[in-house]
Design a protein around this motif. Structure first.
Motif, short mmCIF file in Angstrom:
data_model
loop_
_atom_site.label_atom_id
_atom_site.label_comp_id
_atom_site.label_asym_id
_atom_site.label_seq_id
_atom_site.Cartn_x
_atom_site.Cartn_y
_atom_site.Cartn_z
N ASP A 163 3.45 8.33 -21.87
CA ASP A 163 3.00 7.32 -22.82
C ASP A 163 2.36 6.10 -22.13
O ASP A 163 1.90 5.19 -22.80
CB ASP A 163 4.15 6.85 -23.70
CG ASP A 163 5.25 6.16 -22.90
OD1 ASP A 163 5.78 6.78 -21.96
OD2 ASP A 163 5.57 4.99 -23.21
N THR A 164 2.32 6.09 -20.81
CA THR A 164 1.76 4.94 -20.10
C THR A 164 0.25 4.90 -20.29
O THR A 164 -0.44 5.92 -20.19
CB THR A 164 2.12 5.00 -18.60
OG1 THR A 164 3.54 4.98 -18.47
CG2 THR A 164 1.53 3.81 -17.85
N ARG A 165 -0.24 3.72 -20.59
CA ARG A 165 -1.67 3.48 -20.83
C ARG A 165 -2.08 2.24 -20.05
O ARG A 165 -1.25 1.53 -19.49
CB ARG A 165 -1.95 3.25 -22.32
CG ARG A 165 -1.51 4.37 -23.24
CD ARG A 165 -2.47 5.56 -23.14
NE ARG A 165 -2.10 6.62 -24.07
CZ ARG A 165 -1.33 7.66 -23.75
NH1 ARG A 165 -0.82 7.77 -22.55
NH2 ARG A 165 -1.06 8.59 -24.64
N LEU A 166 -3.36 1.95 -20.09
CA LEU A 166 -3.88 0.70 -19.55
C LEU A 166 -4.42 -0.13 -20.70
O LEU A 166 -4.87 0.40 -21.72
CB LEU A 166 -5.01 0.96 -18.56
CG LEU A 166 -4.63 1.60 -17.24
CD1 LEU A 166 -5.87 1.95 -16.43
CD2 LEU A 166 -3.71 0.70 -16.44
N PRO A 198 0.78 -1.24 0.00
CA PRO A 198 0.00 0.00 0.00
C PRO A 198 0.82 1.30 0.00
O PRO A 198 0.24 2.36 -0.22
CB PRO A 198 -0.82 -0.11 1.29
CG PRO A 198 0.03 -0.96 2.18
CD PRO A 198 0.71 -1.94 1.27
N ASP A 199 2.11 1.23 0.23
CA ASP A 199 2.92 2.44 0.33
C ASP A 199 3.74 2.66 -0.94
O ASP A 199 4.80 2.05 -1.11
CB ASP A 199 3.86 2.36 1.54
CG ASP A 199 4.76 3.57 1.67
OD1 ASP A 199 4.48 4.62 1.03
OD2 ASP A 199 5.76 3.48 2.40
N PRO A 200 3.30 3.55 -1.85
CA PRO A 200 4.06 3.79 -3.08
C PRO A 200 5.49 4.25 -2.80
O PRO A 200 6.38 4.01 -3.61
CB PRO A 200 3.26 4.87 -3.80
CG PRO A 200 1.87 4.73 -3.27
CD PRO A 200 2.04 4.29 -1.83
N GLY A 201 5.72 4.88 -1.67
CA GLY A 201 7.07 5.31 -1.33
C GLY A 201 8.03 4.14 -1.16
O GLY A 201 9.24 4.30 -1.32
N GLY A 202 7.51 2.98 -0.85
CA GLY A 202 8.33 1.79 -0.69
C GLY A 202 8.47 0.97 -1.96
O GLY A 202 9.20 -0.02 -1.98
N TRP A 203 7.77 1.36 -3.02
CA TRP A 203 7.87 0.64 -4.29
C TRP A 203 9.21 0.93 -4.96
O TRP A 203 9.74 2.05 -4.85
CB TRP A 203 6.77 1.07 -5.25
CG TRP A 203 5.37 0.81 -4.80
CD1 TRP A 203 4.95 0.12 -3.70
CD2 TRP A 203 4.18 1.26 -5.46
NE1 TRP A 203 3.58 0.11 -3.63
CE2 TRP A 203 3.08 0.80 -4.70
CE3 TRP A 203 3.95 2.01 -6.59
CZ2 TRP A 203 1.77 1.07 -5.06
CZ3 TRP A 203 2.64 2.27 -6.96
CH2 TRP A 203 1.56 1.80 -6.20
N PRO A 204 9.76 -0.03 -5.69
CA PRO A 204 10.95 0.28 -6.48
C PRO A 204 10.68 1.45 -7.43
O PRO A 204 9.57 1.59 -7.97
CB PRO A 204 11.21 -1.01 -7.27
CG PRO A 204 10.59 -2.08 -6.41
CD PRO A 204 9.37 -1.43 -5.80
N GLU A 205 11.67 2.29 -7.64
CA GLU A 205 11.51 3.50 -8.45
C GLU A 205 10.97 3.20 -9.84
O GLU A 205 10.17 3.97 -10.38
CB GLU A 205 12.84 4.26 -8.55
CG GLU A 205 12.82 5.45 -9.49
CD GLU A 205 11.74 6.49 -9.19
OE1 GLU A 205 11.29 7.16 -10.14
OE2 GLU A 205 11.33 6.64 -8.01
N ALA A 219 8.07 5.35 -11.56
CA ALA A 219 8.42 6.09 -12.78
C ALA A 219 7.45 5.79 -13.92
O ALA A 219 7.09 6.70 -14.68
CB ALA A 219 9.86 5.78 -13.20
N VAL A 220 7.04 4.55 -14.05
CA VAL A 220 6.14 4.20 -15.16
C VAL A 220 4.81 4.95 -15.02
O VAL A 220 4.19 5.31 -16.03
CB VAL A 220 5.94 2.67 -15.28
CG1 VAL A 220 4.96 2.13 -14.26
CG2 VAL A 220 5.50 2.30 -16.68
N LEU A 221 4.40 5.24 -13.81
CA LEU A 221 3.15 5.98 -13.62
C LEU A 221 3.28 7.45 -14.02
O LEU A 221 2.29 8.12 -14.28
CB LEU A 221 2.69 5.88 -12.16
CG LEU A 221 2.32 4.48 -11.68
CD1 LEU A 221 1.89 4.52 -10.22
CD2 LEU A 221 1.24 3.86 -12.54
#
Length: 142
Positions: free
Chosen positions: A123-126, A106-113, A117-119
């Motif tokens: 050009d990021t899509r679903l 739940p903590d985006p701060g703990g996610w790998p960069e 970054a992809v968010l």
């Protein structure tokens, strides 16, 4: 021994809510693993220009997505197979965050960069796949 019938103890919604890895097959054929979100009767995953997937789907949107699990200790093997026409849609940041939270916490701060970054990439899509038929968990246990 399995009879191929869906297990009563695991609903399709419960199974697809697990943070499992799915495999998407496109024309070519190509098969790739994806992290996914099952929401609003659709499978959602992230893509962008960094991937060949948007071009493959533009050429041929028909895909098959397989989600399965295997418990070697119990012999339980469960599977959901979904097929249909996938479409690349505009980014929905809230939906993308819900998807990543399933796998990264739940903590985006703990996610790998690289995931944060992809968010941020323009050009990021679903990708959205509404299965042709309602998905069902099939028990393939041994």
């Amino acid at each position: 021994m399995s009879n191929g019938a869906a297990r009563e103890s695991v609903s399709t919604e419960e199974f697809l809510a697990r943070p499992l890895v799915a495999h998407v097959a496109t024309s070519g054929p190509t098969v790739r693993p994806i992290w996914f979100l099952w929401e609003e009767a659709a499978v959602w995953w992230i893509t962008g220009d960094y991937s060949r997937l948007p071009r493959r789907l533009a050429a041929d949107p028909d895909v098959v997505v397989v989600v399965d699990s295997c418990d070697l200790a119990t012999g339980e093997v469960l599977q959901v197979v979904m097929s249909g026409s996938a479409e690349v849609v505009d980014m929905d940041l809230d939906r993308a965050r819900r998807k990543l939270t399933r796998y990264l916490g739940p903590d985006p701060g703990g996610w790998p960069e690289r995931f944060r970054a992809v968010l941020r990439r323009p050009d990021t899509r679903l990708v959205r796949l509404v299965p042709r038929r309602a998905p069902t968990v099939v028990d393939l246990s041994f």
